[in-house]
Design a protein around this motif. Structure first.
Motif, PDB file in Angstrom:
ATOM      1  N   ALA A  16     -15.599   0.178   3.993  1.00  0.00           N
ATOM      2  CA  ALA A  16     -14.334  -0.668   4.923  1.00  0.00           C
ATOM      3  C   ALA A  16     -13.232  -0.982   4.342  1.00  0.00           C
ATOM      4  O   ALA A  16     -12.013  -0.845   4.548  1.00  0.00           O
ATOM      5  N   PHE A  17     -13.557  -1.647   3.079  1.00  0.00           N
ATOM      6  CA  PHE A  17     -12.550  -1.837   2.091  1.00  0.00           C
ATOM      7  C   PHE A  17     -11.633  -1.073   1.638  1.00  0.00           C
ATOM      8  O   PHE A  17     -10.390  -0.946   1.745  1.00  0.00           O
ATOM      9  N   ASP A  18     -12.227   0.195   1.402  1.00  0.00           N
ATOM     10  CA  ASP A  18     -11.390   1.443   1.040  1.00  0.00           C
ATOM     11  C   ASP A  18     -10.431   2.091   2.079  1.00  0.00           C
ATOM     12  O   ASP A  18      -9.458   2.484   1.936  1.00  0.00           O
ATOM     13  N   VAL A  19     -11.167   2.115   3.298  1.00  0.00           N
ATOM     14  CA  VAL A  19     -10.296   2.516   4.414  1.00  0.00           C
ATOM     15  C   VAL A  19      -9.397   1.704   4.771  1.00  0.00           C
ATOM     16  O   VAL A  19      -8.114   2.073   5.044  1.00  0.00           O
ATOM     17  N   MET A  20      -9.532   0.170   4.584  1.00  0.00           N
ATOM     18  CA  MET A  20      -8.321  -0.785   4.789  1.00  0.00           C
ATOM     19  C   MET A  20      -7.073  -0.355   3.910  1.00  0.00           C
ATOM     20  O   MET A  20      -6.055  -0.467   3.993  1.00  0.00           O
ATOM     21  N   ALA A  21      -7.665  -0.271   2.419  1.00  0.00           N
ATOM     22  CA  ALA A  21      -6.697  -0.009   1.488  1.00  0.00           C
ATOM     23  C   ALA A  21      -5.983   1.324   1.736  1.00  0.00           C
ATOM     24  O   ALA A  21      -4.658   1.224   1.540  1.00  0.00           O
ATOM     25  N   PHE A  22      -6.437   2.404   2.154  1.00  0.00           N
ATOM     26  CA  PHE A  22      -5.912   3.685   2.533  1.00  0.00           C
ATOM     27  C   PHE A  22      -4.960   3.487   3.536  1.00  0.00           C
ATOM     28  O   PHE A  22      -4.044   4.019   3.625  1.00  0.00           O
ATOM     29  N   ILE A  23      -5.371   2.867   4.756  1.00  0.00           N
ATOM     30  CA  ILE A  23      -4.709   2.493   5.738  1.00  0.00           C
ATOM     31  C   ILE A  23      -3.220   1.887   5.638  1.00  0.00           C
ATOM     32  O   ILE A  23      -2.032   2.105   6.044  1.00  0.00           O
ATOM     33  N   LYS A  24      -3.505   0.667   4.861  1.00  0.00           N
ATOM     34  CA  LYS A  24      -2.376  -0.240   4.403  1.00  0.00           C
ATOM     35  C   LYS A  24      -1.945   0.202   3.067  1.00  0.00           C
ATOM     36  O   LYS A  24      -1.363  -0.794   2.160  1.00  0.00           O
ATOM     37  N   LEU A  32      -3.581  -4.889  -3.250  1.00  0.00           N
ATOM     38  CA  LEU A  32      -4.801  -4.943  -2.080  1.00  0.00           C
ATOM     39  C   LEU A  32      -6.303  -5.269  -2.974  1.00  0.00           C
ATOM     40  O   LEU A  32      -6.926  -6.028  -2.599  1.00  0.00           O
ATOM     41  N   TYR A  33      -6.376  -4.924  -3.997  1.00  0.00           N
ATOM     42  CA  TYR A  33      -7.750  -5.176  -4.725  1.00  0.00           C
ATOM     43  C   TYR A  33      -7.921  -6.319  -5.176  1.00  0.00           C
ATOM     44  O   TYR A  33      -8.738  -6.872  -5.595  1.00  0.00           O
ATOM     45  N   HIS A  34      -6.935  -7.391  -5.241  1.00  0.00           N
ATOM     46  CA  HIS A  34      -7.006  -8.661  -5.574  1.00  0.00           C
ATOM     47  C   HIS A  34      -7.307  -9.488  -4.604  1.00  0.00           C
ATOM     48  O   HIS A  34      -7.416 -10.755  -4.651  1.00  0.00           O
ATOM     49  N   HIS A  35      -7.315  -9.076  -3.442  1.00  0.00           N
ATOM     50  CA  HIS A  35      -7.776  -9.555  -1.894  1.00  0.00           C
ATOM     51  C   HIS A  35      -9.337  -9.623  -1.781  1.00  0.00           C
ATOM     52  O   HIS A  35      -9.962  -8.645  -2.186  1.00  0.00           O
ATOM     53  N   LEU A  40      -8.152  -9.282   3.357  1.00  0.00           N
ATOM     54  CA  LEU A  40      -7.555  -7.921   3.536  1.00  0.00           C
ATOM     55  C   LEU A  40      -7.537  -7.569   4.768  1.00  0.00           C
ATOM     56  O   LEU A  40      -6.608  -7.052   5.401  1.00  0.00           O
ATOM     57  N   LYS A  41      -8.651  -7.886   5.675  1.00  0.00           N
ATOM     58  CA  LYS A  41      -8.721  -7.640   7.006  1.00  0.00           C
ATOM     59  C   LYS A  41      -7.426  -8.220   7.920  1.00  0.00           C
ATOM     60  O   LYS A  41      -6.874  -7.791   8.950  1.00  0.00           O
ATOM     61  N   LYS A  42      -7.290  -9.583   7.214  1.00  0.00           N
ATOM     62  CA  LYS A  42      -5.913 -10.099   7.968  1.00  0.00           C
ATOM     63  C   LYS A  42      -4.392  -9.547   7.377  1.00  0.00           C
ATOM     64  O   LYS A  42      -3.525 -10.121   8.255  1.00  0.00           O
ATOM     65  N   LEU A  43      -4.569  -8.824   6.487  1.00  0.00           N
ATOM     66  CA  LEU A  43      -3.065  -8.210   6.255  1.00  0.00           C
ATOM     67  C   LEU A  43      -2.748  -7.276   7.313  1.00  0.00           C
ATOM     68  O   LEU A  43      -3.397  -6.585   7.277  1.00  0.00           O
ATOM     69  N   GLU A  44      -1.780  -7.575   7.819  1.00  0.00           N
ATOM     70  CA  GLU A  44      -1.355  -6.802   9.036  1.00  0.00           C
ATOM     71  C   GLU A  44      -0.500  -5.355   8.415  1.00  0.00           C
ATOM     72  O   GLU A  44      -0.015  -5.474   7.254  1.00  0.00           O
ATOM     73  N   VAL A  45      -0.923  -4.112   9.159  1.00  0.00           N
ATOM     74  CA  VAL A  45      -0.383  -2.858   8.716  1.00  0.00           C
ATOM     75  C   VAL A  45       1.129  -2.980   9.095  1.00  0.00           C
ATOM     76  O   VAL A  45       1.647  -3.534   9.972  1.00  0.00           O
TER      77      VAL A  45
END
Length: 131
Positions: A16-24, A32-35, A40-45
């Motif tokens: 899930a983290f990798d998916v969010m990092a890819f989309i964002k 991103l990896y410091h979150h 990370l889920k709260k960071l808006e795209v």
């Protein structure tokens, strides 16, 4: 499925983290990896993604479960997946490109989905704007 000892094995949260990092990905990855996962889920795209799949219903349920429920999807993610097969039906079922080798391999399927999407996009343009 690889065993947990295999270096390619990942937890559901790591996927899930990798998916969010890819989309964002407009945000530099090192930031991103410091979150944490929840931060990370709260960071808006910055750009609203469209997620496409072929016969997507079950895959979309599994995708959403990476984050909990559909209501737990990260901020800015769509609440639905667009379906290439439904778009194909709407366009009266033109013959899609053949996939060939790699069918049911996630990466090969993703590449074919992109090819099918590009085909339908061009087909729709020709059909709707031919005159």
């Amino acid at each position: 499925m690889p065993s947990r000892d295999n270096p390619s094995w990942k937890t559901k949260d790591a996927i899930a983290f990798d998916v969010m990092a890819f989309i964002k990905q407009k945000t530099p990855k090192f930031k991103l990896y410091h979150h944490t996962f929840d931060e990370l889920k709260k960071l808006e795209v910055t750009e609203k993604p469209e997620i496409w799949a072929y016969y997507a219903d079950y895959d979309w349920v599994c995708f959403c479960q990476l984050f909990g429920t559909m209501m737990d999807l990260p901020k800015g993610f769509p609440m639905y997946c667009r379906d290439i097969k439904q778009w194909c039906d709407y366009l009266e079922n033109p013959e899609l490109p053949k996939q060939g080798k790699g069918e049911h391999n996630a990466l090969a399927d993703a590449r074919w989905n992109k090819l099918a999407w590009e085909f339908l996009d061009e087909y729709e343009t020709k059909v709707l704007y031919w005159f």
